[in-house]
Scaffold this motif. Structure first.
Motif, PDB file in Angstrom:
ATOM      1  N   ILE A  11      35.389   6.804  -4.516  1.00 41.99           N
ATOM      2  CA  ILE A  11      34.169   6.772  -5.315  1.00 41.99           C
ATOM      3  C   ILE A  11      33.488   5.439  -5.070  1.00 41.99           C
ATOM      4  N   ASN A  44      40.392   6.758 -10.458  1.00 44.25           N
ATOM      5  CA  ASN A  44      39.199   7.531 -10.089  1.00 44.25           C
ATOM      6  C   ASN A  44      38.966   8.668 -11.072  1.00 44.25           C
ATOM      7  N   TYR A  76      27.876   5.883  -6.915  1.00 40.34           N
ATOM      8  CA  TYR A  76      28.146   7.187  -7.497  1.00 40.34           C
ATOM      9  C   TYR A  76      27.833   7.250  -8.991  1.00 40.34           C
ATOM     10  N   ASN A  79      28.570   0.791 -15.147  1.00 43.08           N
ATOM     11  CA  ASN A  79      29.107   1.438 -16.350  1.00 43.08           C
ATOM     12  C   ASN A  79      28.041   1.891 -17.339  1.00 43.08           C
ATOM     13  N   ARG A 101      27.214   5.666 -14.657  1.00 43.68           N
ATOM     14  CA  ARG A 101      26.978   5.096 -13.339  1.00 43.68           C
ATOM     15  C   ARG A 101      28.154   4.214 -12.968  1.00 43.68           C
ATOM     16  N   TRP A 102      28.690   4.427 -11.775  1.00 41.60           N
ATOM     17  CA  TRP A 102      29.844   3.645 -11.357  1.00 41.60           C
ATOM     18  C   TRP A 102      29.496   2.176 -11.148  1.00 41.60           C
ATOM     19  N   ARG A 103      28.249   1.890 -10.783  1.00 37.90           N
ATOM     20  CA  ARG A 103      27.872   0.530 -10.421  1.00 37.90           C
ATOM     21  C   ARG A 103      27.967  -0.418 -11.611  1.00 37.90           C
ATOM     22  N   ARG A 158      35.805   5.501 -18.068  1.00 44.87           N
ATOM     23  CA  ARG A 158      36.413   5.728 -16.762  1.00 44.87           C
ATOM     24  C   ARG A 158      37.622   4.827 -16.571  1.00 44.87           C
ATOM     25  N   ASN A 172      39.028   3.077 -13.237  1.00 41.78           N
ATOM     26  CA  ASN A 172      38.764   2.874 -11.814  1.00 41.78           C
ATOM     27  C   ASN A 172      39.985   3.150 -10.955  1.00 41.78           C
ATOM     28  N   VAL A 194      37.225   9.997 -14.834  1.00 40.62           N
ATOM     29  CA  VAL A 194      36.262   9.827 -15.908  1.00 40.62           C
ATOM     30  C   VAL A 194      36.721  10.681 -17.083  1.00 40.62           C
TER      31      VAL A 194
END
Length: 124
Positions: free
Chosen positions: A27, A76, A31, A55, A51-53, A71, A73, A78
């Motif tokens: 991910i 991987n 993403y 949060n 948003r992964w970038r 999430r 990390n 959520v």
């Protein structure tokens, strides 16, 4: 990316459930992952995404304050913590992911990756 959702079940109104969605594959920061749901006889609708970038999180109005997306990390994964569940939350919940986040994040067609769905049933 393949998504595996779990954690659904049958509960009473006011109860809580936590859904999990594990993603296979890497991910990237660009993403976005989250959840949609589809109640019987209704169209699929947006629930929440992250948003992964950074949060940042986005929720459907009717669930904000009761549902929390988070999430892990390292895994991987959520999660969707659902508190104070109501009968109208009854639906099949789908985990979703896409390689980028956009203004149309609440549109189902914005997501390329979908999990198999997990059923949540809330009785009154």
């Amino acid at each position: 990316v393949q998504l595996q959702a779990s954690g659904g079940g049958a509960v009473q109104a006011g109860d809580s459930l936590r859904l999990s969605c594990a993603a296979s594959g890497r991910i990237f920061l660009s993403y976005v992952m989250g959840w949609f749901r589809q109640a019987p006889g209704k169209e699929r609708e947006f629930v929440a995404v992250m948003r992964w970038r950074d949060n940042s999180t986005y929720y459907k109005d009717l669930v904000e304050g009761r549902f929390t997306i988070s999430r892990d990390n390292a895994k991987n994964t959520v999660y969707l913590q659902m508190n104070n569940l109501k009968p109208e939350d009854t639906a099949v919940y789908y985990c979703v992911a896409d390689r980028s986040f956009g203004l149309r994040y609440s549109y189902a067609r914005s997501y390329d990756y979908w999990g198999q769905g997990t059923l949540v049933t809330v009785s009154s």
